[in-house]
Design a protein around this motif. Structure first.
Motif, PDB file in Angstrom:
ATOM      1  N   TYR A 191       7.501   4.967  -6.601  1.00 23.94           N
ATOM      2  CA  TYR A 191       6.553   6.073  -6.663  1.00 23.94           C
ATOM      3  C   TYR A 191       5.163   5.623  -6.205  1.00 23.94           C
ATOM      4  CZ  TYR A 191       3.731   9.854  -8.638  1.00 23.94           C
ATOM      5  OH  TYR A 191       2.847  10.877  -8.812  1.00 23.94           O
ATOM      6  N   TRP A 192       4.749   4.464  -6.697  1.00 25.78           N
ATOM      7  CA  TRP A 192       3.425   3.925  -6.334  1.00 25.78           C
ATOM      8  C   TRP A 192       3.342   3.646  -4.826  1.00 25.78           C
ATOM      9  CZ3 TRP A 192      -0.934   3.448  -9.145  1.00 25.78           C
ATOM     10  CH2 TRP A 192      -1.933   2.581  -8.692  1.00 25.78           C
ATOM     11  N   MET A 193       4.435   3.122  -4.269  1.00 28.20           N
ATOM     12  CA  MET A 193       4.411   2.742  -2.849  1.00 28.20           C
ATOM     13  C   MET A 193       4.567   3.932  -1.908  1.00 28.20           C
ATOM     14  SD  MET A 193       6.413  -0.918  -2.545  1.00 28.20           S
ATOM     15  CE  MET A 193       7.923  -0.471  -3.388  1.00 28.20           C
ATOM     16  N   THR A 194       5.325   4.950  -2.320  1.00 26.21           N
ATOM     17  CA  THR A 194       5.676   6.024  -1.375  1.00 26.21           C
ATOM     18  C   THR A 194       5.292   7.423  -1.839  1.00 26.21           C
ATOM     19  OG1 THR A 194       7.855   6.515  -2.323  1.00 26.21           O
ATOM     20  CG2 THR A 194       7.729   4.689  -0.722  1.00 26.21           C
ATOM     21  N   GLY A 195       4.929   7.574  -3.103  1.00 29.68           N
ATOM     22  CA  GLY A 195       4.638   8.905  -3.630  1.00 29.68           C
ATOM     23  C   GLY A 195       5.893   9.710  -3.944  1.00 29.68           C
ATOM     24  N   ARG A 196       7.053   9.090  -3.820  1.00 30.66           N
ATOM     25  CA  ARG A 196       8.309   9.813  -4.032  1.00 30.66           C
ATOM     26  C   ARG A 196       8.914   9.518  -5.408  1.00 30.66           C
ATOM     27  NH1 ARG A 196      13.102  10.337   0.541  1.00 30.66           N
ATOM     28  NH2 ARG A 196      14.416  11.784  -0.642  1.00 30.66           N
ATOM     29  N   LEU A 197       9.336  10.580  -6.080  1.00 28.57           N
ATOM     30  CA  LEU A 197      10.018  10.466  -7.368  1.00 28.57           C
ATOM     31  C   LEU A 197      11.457  10.939  -7.199  1.00 28.57           C
ATOM     32  CD1 LEU A 197       7.363  11.827  -9.907  1.00 28.57           C
ATOM     33  CD2 LEU A 197       8.321   9.516  -9.850  1.00 28.57           C
ATOM     34  N   PRO A 198      12.359  10.561  -8.111  1.00 32.69           N
ATOM     35  CA  PRO A 198      13.746  11.032  -7.995  1.00 32.69           C
ATOM     36  C   PRO A 198      13.821  12.562  -7.990  1.00 32.69           C
ATOM     37  CG  PRO A 198      13.562   9.351  -9.702  1.00 32.69           C
ATOM     38  CD  PRO A 198      12.162   9.696  -9.291  1.00 32.69           C
ATOM     39  N   TYR A 245       2.211  -0.476 -13.942  1.00 33.28           N
ATOM     40  CA  TYR A 245       1.442   0.702 -14.345  1.00 33.28           C
ATOM     41  C   TYR A 245       2.364   1.771 -14.918  1.00 33.28           C
ATOM     42  CZ  TYR A 245      -1.611   4.778 -13.950  1.00 33.28           C
ATOM     43  OH  TYR A 245      -2.349   5.906 -14.207  1.00 33.28           O
ATOM     44  N   TRP A 246       3.495   1.984 -14.244  1.00 35.51           N
ATOM     45  CA  TRP A 246       4.465   2.992 -14.695  1.00 35.51           C
ATOM     46  C   TRP A 246       5.029   2.626 -16.072  1.00 35.51           C
ATOM     47  CZ3 TRP A 246       5.698   7.674 -12.739  1.00 35.51           C
ATOM     48  CH2 TRP A 246       6.917   8.272 -13.119  1.00 35.51           C
ATOM     49  N   MET A 247       5.307   1.318 -16.270  1.00 35.16           N
ATOM     50  CA  MET A 247       5.933   0.894 -17.532  1.00 35.16           C
ATOM     51  C   MET A 247       4.953   0.820 -18.689  1.00 35.16           C
ATOM     52  SD  MET A 247       8.813  -1.962 -16.513  1.00 35.16           S
ATOM     53  CE  MET A 247       7.755  -3.060 -15.555  1.00 35.16           C
ATOM     54  N   THR A 248       3.693   0.455 -18.403  1.00 35.23           N
ATOM     55  CA  THR A 248       2.762   0.166 -19.513  1.00 35.23           C
ATOM     56  C   THR A 248       1.480   0.993 -19.494  1.00 35.23           C
ATOM     57  OG1 THR A 248       1.476  -1.510 -18.325  1.00 35.23           O
ATOM     58  CG2 THR A 248       3.502  -2.262 -19.407  1.00 35.23           C
ATOM     59  N   GLY A 249       1.213   1.701 -18.393  1.00 36.28           N
ATOM     60  CA  GLY A 249      -0.050   2.438 -18.291  1.00 36.28           C
ATOM     61  C   GLY A 249      -1.229   1.548 -17.944  1.00 36.28           C
ATOM     62  N   ARG A 250      -0.979   0.266 -17.697  1.00 39.02           N
ATOM     63  CA  ARG A 250      -2.081  -0.676 -17.446  1.00 39.02           C
ATOM     64  C   ARG A 250      -2.235  -0.971 -15.956  1.00 39.02           C
ATOM     65  NH1 ARG A 250      -3.144  -6.169 -21.030  1.00 39.02           N
ATOM     66  NH2 ARG A 250      -5.096  -6.742 -20.013  1.00 39.02           N
ATOM     67  N   LEU A 251      -3.487  -0.912 -15.502  1.00 41.88           N
ATOM     68  CA  LEU A 251      -3.830  -1.260 -14.122  1.00 41.88           C
ATOM     69  C   LEU A 251      -4.678  -2.532 -14.139  1.00 41.88           C
ATOM     70  CD1 LEU A 251      -4.783   2.192 -12.545  1.00 41.88           C
ATOM     71  CD2 LEU A 251      -2.889   0.709 -11.864  1.00 41.88           C
ATOM     72  N   GLY A 273      12.841   2.375 -15.111  1.00 46.81           N
ATOM     73  CA  GLY A 273      11.492   2.776 -14.720  1.00 46.81           C
ATOM     74  C   GLY A 273      10.751   1.711 -13.928  1.00 46.81           C
ATOM     75  N   MET A 274      11.135   0.460 -14.080  1.00 45.62           N
ATOM     76  CA  MET A 274      10.511  -0.597 -13.283  1.00 45.62           C
ATOM     77  C   MET A 274      10.624  -0.274 -11.796  1.00 45.62           C
ATOM     78  SD  MET A 274      11.538  -4.624 -13.026  1.00 45.62           S
ATOM     79  CE  MET A 274      12.814  -4.584 -11.790  1.00 45.62           C
ATOM     80  N   ILE A 275      11.802   0.194 -11.383  1.00 47.43           N
ATOM     81  CA  ILE A 275      12.033   0.466  -9.967  1.00 47.43           C
ATOM     82  C   ILE A 275      11.502   1.853  -9.587  1.00 47.43           C
ATOM     83  CG2 ILE A 275      13.798   0.604  -8.162  1.00 47.43           C
ATOM     84  CD1 ILE A 275      15.523  -1.270  -9.923  1.00 47.43           C
ATOM     85  N   GLY A 330       1.423  -3.959  -4.203  1.00 48.02           N
ATOM     86  CA  GLY A 330       1.545  -2.686  -4.927  1.00 48.02           C
ATOM     87  C   GLY A 330       2.902  -2.470  -5.557  1.00 48.02           C
ATOM     88  N   MET A 331       3.925  -3.096  -5.036  1.00 44.49           N
ATOM     89  CA  MET A 331       5.257  -2.993  -5.635  1.00 44.49           C
ATOM     90  C   MET A 331       5.198  -3.395  -7.108  1.00 44.49           C
ATOM     91  SD  MET A 331       8.754  -5.003  -4.643  1.00 44.49           S
ATOM     92  CE  MET A 331       8.581  -6.495  -5.603  1.00 44.49           C
ATOM     93  N   ILE A 332       4.483  -4.466  -7.392  1.00 44.16           N
ATOM     94  CA  ILE A 332       4.426  -4.981  -8.769  1.00 44.16           C
ATOM     95  C   ILE A 332       3.366  -4.236  -9.576  1.00 44.16           C
ATOM     96  CG2 ILE A 332       4.110  -7.050 -10.185  1.00 44.16           C
ATOM     97  CD1 ILE A 332       5.001  -8.688  -7.707  1.00 44.16           C
ATOM     98  N   VAL A 333       2.210  -3.994  -8.957  1.00 45.13           N
ATOM     99  CA  VAL A 333       1.130  -3.274  -9.649  1.00 45.13           C
ATOM    100  C   VAL A 333       1.622  -1.894 -10.106  1.00 45.13           C
ATOM    101  CG1 VAL A 333      -1.119  -2.175  -9.336  1.00 45.13           C
ATOM    102  CG2 VAL A 333      -0.731  -4.475  -8.434  1.00 45.13           C
ATOM    103  N   GLY A 334       2.328  -1.188  -9.211  1.00 42.84           N
ATOM    104  CA  GLY A 334       2.801   0.164  -9.526  1.00 42.84           C
ATOM    105  C   GLY A 334       3.871   0.156 -10.599  1.00 42.84           C
ATOM    106  N   SER A 335       4.717  -0.849 -10.549  1.00 40.69           N
ATOM    107  CA  SER A 335       5.777  -0.961 -11.537  1.00 40.69           C
ATOM    108  C   SER A 335       5.198  -1.192 -12.939  1.00 40.69           C
ATOM    109  CB  SER A 335       6.673  -2.129 -11.122  1.00 40.69           C
ATOM    110  OG  SER A 335       7.755  -2.234 -11.983  1.00 40.69           O
TER     111      SER A 335
END
Lengths: 265, 265
Positions: free
Chosen positions: B174-181, A174-180, B167-169, A167-172
């Protein structure tokens, strides 16, 4: 006799069920041996996205368990098989480790650099770096016709504390590109469970799905409509059981301290 | 005379406005020199989260521009100052590079390992690895009382193609923990723009905010209610202008091919 011993097939998680990292859980290992002696069909299903079956079999030997490759269903292997079934042998760029690459190649795929690839496969990587993330990003932005992830785990409970999962990579991304991912292959998704039933040649009512995580293992059992057994020898413990059930919103059919409970009636 | 030359202060973005990476944009550099000769107040505001002001001044010298530290407002510096203002000198774990660490230390903070830290600061890092991500994850899960990010950029348009931004990080955690800055410091957020106005001692109606990205620079100008100038020498081009305006949903007050357009009436 425990009612679950009437089942023909046992679909067992590995980490937190029969071992923790490199260390076996001896009473659970003994229970597995008894199940095999009884003639039960036993398969191991793991979301591990960094190891090949070959590497896993080595660990099982260290546990004192002699099982063969056909009893071993890993997210790495399932992802490779699923892509072959859907798109044939493909040109794949993966964020993953050698274990995942090994399974992709064994299935007949070509593991290539991102600028030659059509398929992106995201798996966890303890050697993740900026270059790999850049390549995965660029594939997500346009190059990847298809995008799969080995497993959905966000955080992995390692021996010395939580570490990032796939999920570290999947979430990253998704955040950058909107793609899952078009599809996630590991538990609790259908892909790995359907392949497991097919492999053992049993239907869901003839098996029990065993694991230490409610939102992954118990949910995976539910997805195919099988009975589920939660063991408290891993992520879920007697202390956090109530909270874990509440969070996941589902209850296992059976709960045991560890797998040996099947034989202590 | 271009109407914006009546403004007293010029808040200029760097990448895509006066240079591209290490290469200057000569007509834009000349325009900056003219503004300074006219007695205008010129400051450079950048979301760069990997460099300190000292490193940036070196680049400006290579561009042929002699500016001093007080004219340089970077997300790294702003983040360090904001944390000092809010919480005093703090113990900080950061995912970022040496440039960010340098600014944190200059502001009087201590840069420590995650198990000693109270504050997590996320900034981009071209040396990102699994260990840094693990530490940031653990801070997000419980240790971090406060969590800040230098800037919100998801993707950075580098010379050889898109690369991950901070945003990569942020997205991964956020995906892993639900936490945002708790707060993001860079453009288009208020933190950096408020500090900039305070530094130059001008109010928003006396300045123009100049940049090459609508959703970052033009939006940052809007946030404080200043006039905005979009230059087409970076991310936004004559070709994609229409699409970029549509995507961002806001229009700049003025558009020029590059900064020298201020002097070609």
């Amino acid at each position: 006799m425990h009612p679950l011993l009437r089942k023909e097939g046992f679909i067992l998680d590995v980490d937190g069920v029969i071992g923790r990292g490199r260390k076996p859980i001896p009473p659970a290992v003994d229970a597995v041996k008894k199940l095999i002696e009884m003639g039960k069909i036993v398969v191991f299903v793991s979301n591990n996205s960094t190891r090949s079956r070959r590497i896993y079999l080595q660990r099982f030997k260290e546990y004192g368990l002699d099982v063969d490759e056909s009893q071993m269903i890993l997210a790495t292997y399932v992802t490779a098989e699923y892509i072959k079934e859907k798109h044939g042998k493909s040109k794949i760029f993966t964020t993953g480790e050698d274990g995942l690459k090994e399974e992709l190649v064994l299935a007949g795929h070509k593991v290539v650099d991102y600028d030659e690839a059509e398929v992106l496969v995201v798996g966890s990587n303890r050697g993740i770096n900026f270059e790999i993330m850049t390549k995965a990003l660029r594939m997500c932005l346009d190059k990847a016709k298809y995008y799969y992830a080995t497993n959905p785990d966000k955080i992995f409970p390692s021996e010395d504390g939580p570490i990032p999962g796939t999920g570290m990579i999947v979430g990253s991304l998704y955040w950058m590109t909107g793609r899952l991912p078009d599809r996630v292959c590991g538990k609790p998704e259908r892909v790995i469970m359907d392949l497991t039933l097919k492999k053992v040649g049993l239907s869901a009512e003839d098996v029990v799905v065993v694991g230490d995580q409610i939102d992954i293992d118990v949910k995976a059992g539910r997805v195919i409509g099988a009975k589920t057994l939660l063991v408290l020898s891993g992520v879920t413990t007697e202390q956090n059981l109530e909270e874990m059930v509440r969070k996941a919103g589902i209850k296992p059919d059976y709960i045991l301290r560890d797998l040996s409970g099947l034989f202590n009636a």
